[in-house]
Design an enzyme around this catalytic site. Sequence first.
Site, PDB file in Angstrom:
ATOM      1  CD  GLU A   1     -42.163 -20.906   1.306  1.00  7.65           C
ATOM      2  OE1 GLU A   1     -43.309 -21.297   1.539  1.00  7.65           O
ATOM      3  OE2 GLU A   1     -41.557 -21.143   0.250  1.00  7.65           O
TER       4      GLU A   1
ATOM      5  CE  LYS B   1     -40.910 -24.331  -1.123  1.00  5.69           C
ATOM      6  NZ  LYS B   1     -42.253 -23.823  -0.827  1.00  5.69           N
TER       7      LYS B   1
ATOM      8  CG  HIS C   1     -50.052 -15.851  -3.443  1.00  6.53           C
ATOM      9  ND1 HIS C   1     -49.067 -16.643  -3.944  1.00  6.53           N
ATOM     10  CD2 HIS C   1     -49.819 -15.793  -2.114  1.00  6.53           C
ATOM     11  CE1 HIS C   1     -48.278 -17.039  -2.965  1.00  6.53           C
ATOM     12  NE2 HIS C   1     -48.709 -16.543  -1.825  1.00  6.53           N
TER      13      HIS C   1
ATOM     14  CG  HIS D   1     -44.184 -15.016  -4.982  1.00  9.03           C
ATOM     15  ND1 HIS D   1     -45.318 -14.811  -5.718  1.00  9.03           N
ATOM     16  CD2 HIS D   1     -44.267 -16.301  -4.538  1.00  9.03           C
ATOM     17  CE1 HIS D   1     -46.042 -15.919  -5.723  1.00  9.03           C
ATOM     18  NE2 HIS D   1     -45.422 -16.834  -5.018  1.00  9.03           N
TER      19      HIS D   1
ATOM     20  CE  LYS E   1     -48.179 -13.462   0.596  1.00  9.70           C
ATOM     21  NZ  LYS E   1     -48.268 -14.312   1.752  1.00  9.70           N
TER      22      LYS E   1
ATOM     23  NE  ARG F   1     -58.932 -36.922 -16.005  1.00  3.37           N
ATOM     24  CZ  ARG F   1     -58.692 -36.951 -17.307  1.00  3.37           C
ATOM     25  NH1 ARG F   1     -58.228 -35.885 -17.923  1.00  3.37           N
ATOM     26  NH2 ARG F   1     -58.883 -38.038 -18.015  1.00  3.37           N
TER      27      ARG F   1
ATOM     28  CE  LYS G   1     -45.358 -18.875  -8.571  1.00  2.00           C
ATOM     29  NZ  LYS G   1     -45.478 -19.890  -7.510  1.00  2.00           N
TER      30      LYS G   1
ATOM     31  CG  ASP H   1     -42.209 -22.382  -6.092  1.00  2.00           C
ATOM     32  OD1 ASP H   1     -43.318 -22.333  -6.665  1.00  2.00           O
ATOM     33  OD2 ASP H   1     -42.082 -22.653  -4.883  1.00  2.00           O
TER      34      ASP H   1
END
Length: 487
Positions: A213, A338, A175, A237, A179, A47, A145, A232
């Site tokens: 994570e 997380k 993704h 995954h 890997k 944009r 995604k 998420d």
Amino acid sequence: MEDISSFDLVLFGGSGDLAMRKLLPALYNRHRNNDLPEQGRIIAVARQQMEREEYITLVREHCQRYLKARYNEETFASFAHRLQYLPLDANSPADYAKLKQLLEDNPGKERAFFLSTSSELFSAICTQLAAQGLAGNGARVVLEKPLGHDLKSSKKINDAVTRVFGEAQIFRIDHYLGKEPVQNLMALRFGNALFEPMWERTWVRDVQITIAEDVGIERRADFYDRTGALRDVLQNHLLQLLCIIAMEPPSSIDADAVRDEKLKVVRALAPFESPADVAARTVRGQYRAGAVAGQPVPGYLEESGVPEHSGTETFVALKTWINNWRWSGVPFYLRTGKRMQQRLAEIVINFHNIPHSIFPQGSSPLQGNRLVIELQPEEGLKLYLMAKRPGDKLTLKPVYLNLDFSDHFPEEPMDAYERLLTDVLRGRLTLFMRRDELDAAWAWCDPILQGWEAIGDKPKPYAAGTWGPAAASALVAKDGSVWHEES
Ligand code: BG6
């Protein structure tokens, strides 16, 4: 590796976070490695009104920041020749006409449109591309995604995209599939005969898959609070890892042969039958203030942009089964979160214990053998075996065989997006998700989301820097198991 033909790669969301942090550094690396043909162009669209030079400066800053020692000014200067920038409003036909003109300056190339924008814009972008005649046979579209937030919304997006592009032109990204260690799972399972006979219910007691994570939500409060850990990471995954670990051997590495087998796994997952079943088999958590690697960190509710009373989960663990002959009755435990104790992705295969012990009582409890497949931060394999402690007593202790892949492959591994982007340019679909896989994954996850809502499930607090709520340990303890890192 087979050569890439000359291409035009159009990056929608070309000035966004993913493009700057992952896509452009990945393309720079492939350029540095001489994998991209000289005529390959990268056309960023977004944009913002910006001159090409300003855009290049922005890309340079990010490449420097993310590539560190791999960044080189001279290489960047030659990479920058590929970059074009076009300001574009996703709903403006006139802007697409300009894009068309730019693409037609250079006809006869492979053409790929990478949609790294909110999935709410996918429908408008595809419709506009079609209206300009840009979505024809040779074109490919790459979808980042998350695709929707449940089965219904995901179907709506996919319906809109498939009105314009055929399935063979659509590259849906997860993704994790790009890997290196995840592809190595295929090598472990299908390049070796050793484990296959034991890869089933007679030998395997349970399987644990963890993606942990240590980071928090990293300035993504708005996205994350609407999304949560289930949508998420688990829906995509974790389920992809589960599929690769549990699928039947495909007849070849071709896209459909592999994707057919993965789909069968998702379709065989034990469904969540009722809210009570969801309550019994899942644990939601939310981090509170704590310390990660010795540094104090705020709790989720204190993160900037998170609503005061947010009920979004930053951790989820669940138990499931795969209802087929190979896996009947074997629990699969999945968890992700997380702000956990460390960054770690691993798959643990726990084998049954020996049927009868010949060793004297009290000579230390015997443990079943365990195969730990470490995916990140380091890539390795550990096989735990029982061994005799030296000395005149017959006592046993678990020890492990340790394979560190970097000892054998010192070369720098390719980042997931390097691999996926080059596969898009080569037209290889194996590492991308087919629509039926995605639909099946949402169809399995929807009842979990509905169950949580029906019972008004509140996430259980856990201190940042730990392995999640105590209830997650209880989930596996009920079956007499423990999460691998706790043993
Ligand atoms: C993304 C999620 O898909 O995967 C992020 O949106 C998460 O929240 C990331 O941090 C994890 O990926 P990786 O490659 O760092 O394990």
